[in-house]
Design an enzyme around this catalytic site. Structure first.
Site, short mmCIF file in Angstrom:
data_model
loop_
_atom_site.label_atom_id
_atom_site.label_comp_id
_atom_site.label_asym_id
_atom_site.label_seq_id
_atom_site.Cartn_x
_atom_site.Cartn_y
_atom_site.Cartn_z
N LEU A 63 -0.91 35.73 -24.60
CA LEU A 63 -2.16 35.05 -24.32
C LEU A 63 -3.21 36.14 -24.11
O LEU A 63 -2.90 37.21 -23.56
CB LEU A 63 -2.07 34.19 -23.05
CG LEU A 63 -1.22 32.92 -23.11
CD1 LEU A 63 -1.23 32.23 -21.74
CD2 LEU A 63 -1.69 31.96 -24.19
N ASP A 64 -4.45 35.88 -24.52
CA ASP A 64 -5.53 36.82 -24.24
C ASP A 64 -5.57 37.12 -22.74
O ASP A 64 -5.24 36.25 -21.92
CB ASP A 64 -6.89 36.24 -24.65
CG ASP A 64 -7.05 36.16 -26.16
OD1 ASP A 64 -6.23 36.73 -26.89
OD2 ASP A 64 -8.02 35.50 -26.60
N CYS A 65 -6.01 38.31 -22.40
CA CYS A 65 -6.11 38.70 -20.99
C CYS A 65 -6.90 37.68 -20.18
O CYS A 65 -6.50 37.29 -19.08
CB CYS A 65 -6.77 40.08 -20.90
SG CYS A 65 -6.98 40.70 -19.22
N THR A 67 -7.42 34.53 -20.82
CA THR A 67 -6.87 33.18 -20.90
C THR A 67 -5.74 33.01 -19.90
O THR A 67 -4.88 33.87 -19.77
CB THR A 67 -6.34 32.89 -22.32
OG1 THR A 67 -7.38 33.11 -23.27
CG2 THR A 67 -5.83 31.47 -22.43
N ARG A 163 -11.37 30.99 -29.56
CA ARG A 163 -12.69 31.50 -29.18
C ARG A 163 -13.60 31.61 -30.42
O ARG A 163 -14.78 31.23 -30.38
CB ARG A 163 -12.54 32.86 -28.49
CG ARG A 163 -11.71 32.76 -27.22
CD ARG A 163 -11.16 34.09 -26.75
NE ARG A 163 -12.15 34.89 -26.05
CZ ARG A 163 -11.86 35.97 -25.34
NH1 ARG A 163 -10.60 36.36 -25.22
NH2 ARG A 163 -12.81 36.65 -24.74
#
Length: 217
Positions: A63-65, A67, A163
């Site tokens: 997961l993105d940092c 998120t 995003r």
């Protein structure tokens, strides 16, 4: 290139939602990397925190940092192989909740826009017809005065897919300091994107597994 300031949250240190001999499921907070980067200061992340307690822990997906939400890790090579194959073959089901800027006129739909790396602005991504295929289903959950709460179901798993897709619709995710303007960035203290649920098949038992986490925003 954007300067990356990394100050991972320490409370809770780990939010473990499920644990057995094959897998570990956590609820990752916003601001914590999934796995370490090249720089030494990125060593503190979800993977290394888990490995402090479970030395056999293996990264399966990211997961993105910024998120938050549900992640699954493997504890042996068989589990790693099974889970990675499920993600690659799109046999997992992921649901995200996001709060986006503005009011979406369309209540539901499918975004099919290919994505590629923005070579002039790494690690950003851009919509590019020569990029990799990217598909996202969306559904409006709630319309507020100047923002909209949406459910997002990605079919593919491209970097920054949700995003970039919401930005392409003209509705960037609130708090997005990569793709939002100053107004969007200042609209929230964090990226308003949360991995609410994840479904997959248990790599050993074959049982259908489903995990859910309420969005913190």
């Amino acid at each position: 290139m954007q300067i990356f300031s990394y100050q991972p949250p320490s409370i809770p240190w780990l939010d473990i939602r499920y644990l057995d001999r094959d897998i570990i499921v956590i609820n990752k907070p916003s601001g914590l990397l999934s796995n370490p980067g090249i720089a030494e200061y990125t060593h503190d992340c979800a993977l290394t925190r888990l490995q402090q307690r479970f030395k056999d822990c293996i990264l399966v997906h990211r997961l993105d940092c910024a998120t938050s939400g549900i992640m699954v890790f493997a504890r042996n090579k068989k589990a790693e192989s099974s889970l990675k194959t499920q993600f690659q073959d799109r046999r997992t089901e992921k649901t995200y909740i996001a709060e986006v800027d503005g009011i979406l006129e369309q209540q539901s739909g499918v975004i099919e826009l290919s994505i590629a790396a923005d070579k002039l602005n790494p690690p950003k991504q851009i919509v590019n017809e020569l990029g990799k295929s990217a598909i996202t289903h969306f559904k409006v959950l709630q319309q507020k005065s100047s923002s909209t709460l949406v459910e997002l179901k990605p079919v593919t798993g491209r970097t920054h897919q949700l995003r970039v897709h919401m930005l392409a619709l003209g509705h960037p995710i609130l708090g997005d300091d990569f793709y939002g303007n100053e107004q969007v960035i200042n609209a929230a203290k964090r990226l308003q994107l949360h991995a609410q649920s994840l479904s997959f098949t248990h790599p050993y038992s074959g049982k259908a597994m489903h995990f859910n986490s309420v969005p913190p925003f």
